[in-house]
Design a protein around this motif. Structure first.
Motif, PDB file in Angstrom:
ATOM      1  N   UNK A  54      20.976 -33.993 111.054  1.00  0.00           N
ATOM      2  CA  UNK A  54      19.940 -34.593 111.999  1.00  0.00           C
ATOM      3  C   UNK A  54      18.846 -35.621 111.584  1.00  0.00           C
ATOM      4  N   UNK A  55      18.604 -35.593 110.163  1.00  0.00           N
ATOM      5  CA  UNK A  55      17.574 -36.096 109.602  1.00  0.00           C
ATOM      6  C   UNK A  55      18.161 -37.933 109.204  1.00  0.00           C
ATOM      7  N   UNK A  82      15.222 -17.596 115.540  1.00  0.00           N
ATOM      8  CA  UNK A  82      14.131 -18.544 115.546  1.00  0.00           C
ATOM      9  C   UNK A  82      13.767 -19.236 114.248  1.00  0.00           C
ATOM     10  N   UNK A  83      14.265 -18.801 113.150  1.00  0.00           N
ATOM     11  CA  UNK A  83      13.957 -19.390 111.693  1.00  0.00           C
ATOM     12  C   UNK A  83      14.834 -20.505 111.755  1.00  0.00           C
ATOM     13  N   UNK A  84      16.028 -20.665 112.323  1.00  0.00           N
ATOM     14  CA  UNK A  84      17.086 -21.639 112.222  1.00  0.00           C
ATOM     15  C   UNK A  84      16.556 -22.714 113.119  1.00  0.00           C
ATOM     16  N   UNK A 135      12.304 -19.058 104.732  1.00  0.00           N
ATOM     17  CA  UNK A 135      12.712 -18.464 103.871  1.00  0.00           C
ATOM     18  C   UNK A 135      12.787 -19.473 102.575  1.00  0.00           C
ATOM     19  N   UNK A 136      12.363 -19.173 101.201  1.00  0.00           N
ATOM     20  CA  UNK A 136      12.273 -19.957 100.481  1.00  0.00           C
ATOM     21  C   UNK A 136      13.432 -20.947  99.990  1.00  0.00           C
ATOM     22  N   UNK A 137      14.742 -20.511 100.131  1.00  0.00           N
ATOM     23  CA  UNK A 137      15.838 -21.468  99.949  1.00  0.00           C
ATOM     24  C   UNK A 137      15.831 -22.276 101.039  1.00  0.00           C
ATOM     25  N   UNK A 138      15.509 -22.263 102.360  1.00  0.00           N
ATOM     26  CA  UNK A 138      15.368 -23.100 103.281  1.00  0.00           C
ATOM     27  C   UNK A 138      14.306 -24.136 102.847  1.00  0.00           C
ATOM     28  N   UNK A 139      13.225 -23.743 102.449  1.00  0.00           N
ATOM     29  CA  UNK A 139      12.080 -24.447 102.242  1.00  0.00           C
ATOM     30  C   UNK A 139      12.706 -25.462 100.926  1.00  0.00           C
ATOM     31  N   UNK A 140      13.280 -24.969 100.193  1.00  0.00           N
ATOM     32  CA  UNK A 140      13.447 -25.856  98.783  1.00  0.00           C
ATOM     33  C   UNK A 140      14.605 -26.911  99.508  1.00  0.00           C
ATOM     34  N   UNK A 149      20.032 -19.454 100.809  1.00  0.00           N
ATOM     35  CA  UNK A 149      19.775 -20.359 101.897  1.00  0.00           C
ATOM     36  C   UNK A 149      20.413 -20.270 103.044  1.00  0.00           C
ATOM     37  N   UNK A 150      19.895 -20.832 104.140  1.00  0.00           N
ATOM     38  CA  UNK A 150      20.665 -20.923 105.454  1.00  0.00           C
ATOM     39  C   UNK A 150      21.594 -21.784 105.644  1.00  0.00           C
ATOM     40  N   UNK A 151      23.037 -21.460 106.038  1.00  0.00           N
ATOM     41  CA  UNK A 151      23.953 -22.569 106.274  1.00  0.00           C
ATOM     42  C   UNK A 151      23.584 -23.743 107.123  1.00  0.00           C
ATOM     43  N   UNK A 152      22.515 -23.393 108.175  1.00  0.00           N
ATOM     44  CA  UNK A 152      22.146 -24.535 109.188  1.00  0.00           C
ATOM     45  C   UNK A 152      21.628 -25.829 108.560  1.00  0.00           C
ATOM     46  N   UNK A 153      21.017 -25.370 107.264  1.00  0.00           N
ATOM     47  CA  UNK A 153      20.594 -26.394 106.672  1.00  0.00           C
ATOM     48  C   UNK A 153      21.369 -27.875 106.551  1.00  0.00           C
ATOM     49  N   UNK A 154      22.576 -27.613 106.453  1.00  0.00           N
ATOM     50  CA  UNK A 154      23.491 -28.874 106.629  1.00  0.00           C
ATOM     51  C   UNK A 154      23.269 -29.674 107.909  1.00  0.00           C
TER      52      UNK A 154
END
Length: 335
Positions: free
Chosen positions: A130-131, A58-60, A271-276, A120-125
């Protein structure tokens, strides 16, 4: 100050100094292109390996939804602000530039988080990928609307503007071409493809690719940031010539965008890393993909305007100051 002592950032500073004193130091374009593709491929692999551990949670989903929301909100906000100070076409172009993302800023932020041992989450790549496109599409839509109004006599535009006689059918075809280029861009396909490879191969793939995507990464990033420092220094003088309002937007806009991202991260309990990383993506501005597309899609706009501001002002600010500040703020708010 700690961020400036990172070897990769120091090489960026060396590039800025070399460009400022007009040194003959040059990185061949082909090598610069290879370095960019390498970083995207390595980043995709890192993200895929991390995602193979975390899975689709869900976080992803929340992180990706927040990224898409920002990719739509930021260019609209930028256009609404800038339309008061520059022409509609220039406002659309600058808004698209700041609504899209800088892959190098993201890669540098990832390296910074790893140095800080902040997960941090790998999905941030995937969020980065997407952006990239929504802002380009919105800029083309806004430009076509301006052309429609101009051809209908609803607004008056100065002479020398190209493409005002274009018919709606041709405009739709141009938009279709832009959509195709945006979603089939080689850099994005490489990033997402490498992420899929990392996701499918998991730990075995990580061990096999460690010499490539792990050991070499820091040195390649330093080399690429050296080239970016040269480009930033050479694009700062044109940016200085712009109005104080545009310079202020190049500095304050990213701070506002990062604040929006922080608010979303807080509401969604990311999570903090994803937020950064979400803050860095929101605060960054494209200087490669978007300018390349806008040169053809918005010939009425001034390339020196959006390219000079993004690369000459915003990129150095984010690399040297923004990333550690965003990290410190996110740690305080999202802990």
């Amino acid at each position: 100050m700690h961020n400036l002592l990172d070897p990769a950032i120091l090489f960026f500073v060396i590039g800025v100094v070399a460009g400022t004193v007009k040194s003959n130091l040059e990185i061949p374009h082909a090598i610069s292109r290879f370095l960019a593709l390498y970083l995207l491929m390595a980043l995709g692999l890192k993200g895929g390996f991390a995602l193979s551990h975390s899975g689709l949670t869900a976080s992803v989903g929340a992180s990706l939804a927040a990224a898409v929301f920002l990719a739509v909100c930021i260019p609209l906000l930028g256009y609404w602000i800038l339309r008061r100070f520059v022409s509609g076409f220039d406002a659309a172009a600058v808004a698209a530039t700041y609504g899209s993302v800088s892959a190098v800023s993201f890669v540098t932020a990832v390296q910074y988080l790893e140095n800080q041992q902040l997960p941090y989450g790998g999905h941030m790549a995937a969020a980065m990928a997407l952006m990239e496109s929504p802002a380009i599409i919105m800029a083309v839509v806004l430009a076509n609307a301006l052309r429609q109004k101009a051809s209908s006599g609803l607004i008056a535009l100065g002479g020398g503007v190209a493409g005002l006689s274009a018919q709606p059918v041709r405009q739709g075809g141009a938009l279709g071409k832009i959509l195709h280029e945006s979603f089939t861009d080689g850099a994005q396909l490489l990033l997402l493809g490498a992420m899929v490879v990392g996701l499918l191969t998991g730990d075995a793939g990580k061990v096999a690719m460690q010499p490539f995507s792990g050991d070499l990464f820091k040195g390649m990033l330093a080399f690429f940031l050296l080239d970016m420092g040269l480009l930033a220094a050479r694009n700062f003088p044109p940016a200085q010539a712009r109005s104080h309002v545009l310079i202020a937007y190049a500095v304050l806009g990213p701070i506002l965008h990062a604040s929006l991202a922080l608010g979303l991260a807080f509401l969604l309990k990311l999570p903090t890393g994803d937020g950064v990383l979400l803050m860095v993506l929101a605060a960054s501005a494209s200087y490669i993909a978007v300018p390349a597309v806008l040169r053809h899609a918005l010939p009425e706009s001034n390339p020196a305007l959006y390219f000079g501001l993004s690369l000459g002002v915003t990129f150095p600010m984010n690399i040297m100051v923004g990333i550690p500040v965003y990290t410190a703020v996110a740690r305080a708010v999202l802990h």
